[in-house]
Design an enzyme around this catalytic site. Structure first.
Site, PDB file in Angstrom:
ATOM      1  N   GLY A  11      39.654  40.381 -33.760  1.00  0.00           N
ATOM      2  CA  GLY A  11      39.068  39.125 -33.310  1.00  0.00           C
ATOM      3  C   GLY A  11      38.389  39.160 -31.960  1.00  0.00           C
ATOM      4  O   GLY A  11      38.255  38.122 -31.311  1.00  0.00           O
ATOM      5  N   LYS A  64      37.653  35.465 -57.567  1.00  0.00           N
ATOM      6  CA  LYS A  64      36.907  35.260 -56.319  1.00  0.00           C
ATOM      7  C   LYS A  64      36.256  33.891 -56.274  1.00  0.00           C
ATOM      8  O   LYS A  64      36.182  33.260 -55.197  1.00  0.00           O
ATOM      9  CB  LYS A  64      35.845  36.353 -56.163  1.00  0.00           C
ATOM     10  CG  LYS A  64      35.085  36.281 -54.846  1.00  0.00           C
ATOM     11  CD  LYS A  64      34.226  37.501 -54.629  1.00  0.00           C
ATOM     12  CE  LYS A  64      33.521  37.452 -53.279  1.00  0.00           C
ATOM     13  NZ  LYS A  64      32.796  38.703 -52.977  1.00  0.00           N
ATOM     14  N   LEU A  91      32.743  40.695 -48.969  1.00  0.00           N
ATOM     15  CA  LEU A  91      31.408  40.242 -49.344  1.00  0.00           C
ATOM     16  C   LEU A  91      31.450  38.758 -49.701  1.00  0.00           C
ATOM     17  O   LEU A  91      32.384  38.290 -50.352  1.00  0.00           O
ATOM     18  CB  LEU A  91      30.886  41.040 -50.540  1.00  0.00           C
ATOM     19  CG  LEU A  91      30.614  42.527 -50.308  1.00  0.00           C
ATOM     20  CD1 LEU A  91      30.173  43.189 -51.612  1.00  0.00           C
ATOM     21  CD2 LEU A  91      29.568  42.732 -49.229  1.00  0.00           C
ATOM     22  N   HIS A 108      26.508  43.316 -37.522  1.00  0.00           N
ATOM     23  CA  HIS A 108      26.819  44.643 -38.055  1.00  0.00           C
ATOM     24  C   HIS A 108      26.616  45.682 -36.957  1.00  0.00           C
ATOM     25  O   HIS A 108      25.601  45.653 -36.246  1.00  0.00           O
ATOM     26  CB  HIS A 108      25.913  44.964 -39.246  1.00  0.00           C
ATOM     27  CG  HIS A 108      26.197  46.291 -39.858  1.00  0.00           C
ATOM     28  ND1 HIS A 108      27.313  46.518 -40.645  1.00  0.00           N
ATOM     29  CD2 HIS A 108      25.529  47.484 -39.786  1.00  0.00           C
ATOM     30  CE1 HIS A 108      27.309  47.782 -41.026  1.00  0.00           C
ATOM     31  NE2 HIS A 108      26.249  48.390 -40.513  1.00  0.00           N
TER      32      HIS A 108
END
Length: 200
Positions: A11, A64, A91, A108
């Site tokens: 975090g 999901k 994802l 990213h």
């Protein structure tokens, strides 16, 4: 504008964003943290800051779609306008993407499209490139393939260890991500399409 952060781990990016909100450099309300791992340290960080914290795991649901439908309901109740991924290691599926298209940001640790996936820093280091960096992008249905919002380079010195590179990458992330979040908020605020509708 109301933000939700999704995270799965330590975090550090969450903490940087929360601090920017507190200082007013991100002009938004951080209404909740969602974490998909019950033992993640980010939960402690969030609770110490007094931020509403919700945690459940995909294995708690039949599939999901059901997992994301529960997430969507939470976002709806909290009138969340922008979702920010900060080390969220799953994802995003169609249930969330349909409603939050171009309203889910991710960071990213590489210069996309190079080195997508879970190990962007390590992959760049092992490839022997002289430059890597960080990329902020909107999330789509691919793996780190969404529209790029911003990038910043980090050079790799021949004396670097993987740990040294990781530290520098994270430092850049903590500077770049809050800035890009604020810029995104400013752009969304100029349109009439960003505000969440609680109807339906």
């Amino acid at each position: 504008m109301k933000l939700a952060i999704f995270a799965s781990g330590n975090g550090s990016n969450f903490a940087a964003i929360a601090e920017a909100v507190k200082e007013g450099t991100i002009n938004a309300e951080l209404v909740l943290l969602f974490c998909d791992k019950r033992q993640a340290y980010v939960i402690q960080r969030s609770q110490e800051l007094g931020i509403s914290t919700i945690c459940f795991e995909p294995k708690d649901f039949v599939n999901k779609a059901a997992y994301e439908q529960e997430l969507l309901q939470i976002l709806k109740v909290n009138q969340v306008d922008l979702v920010v991924l900060a080390g969220y290691m799953r994802l995003i599926g169609p249930t969330l993407l349909k409603v939050y298209s171009n309203r889910i940001l991710n960071i990213h640790p590489a210069l996309l499209p190079d080195f997508p996936g879970l190990h962007g820093i390590r992959d760049a280091f092992e490839a022997g490139v002289i430059e890597t960096g960080v990329t902020v992008h909107f999330v789509d249905d691919g793996v780190d393939t969404g529209p790029i919002v911003a990038q910043e380079s980090v050079f790799i010195d021949e004396k670097d260890t993987l740990e040294m590179l990781e530290e520098r990458i994270h430092q850049v992330e903590h500077q770049v991500y809050p800035k890009v979040i604020q810029e995104t908020i400013e752009k969304l605020s100029k349109t009439n399409e960003w505000k969440w509708s609680v109807e339906g």
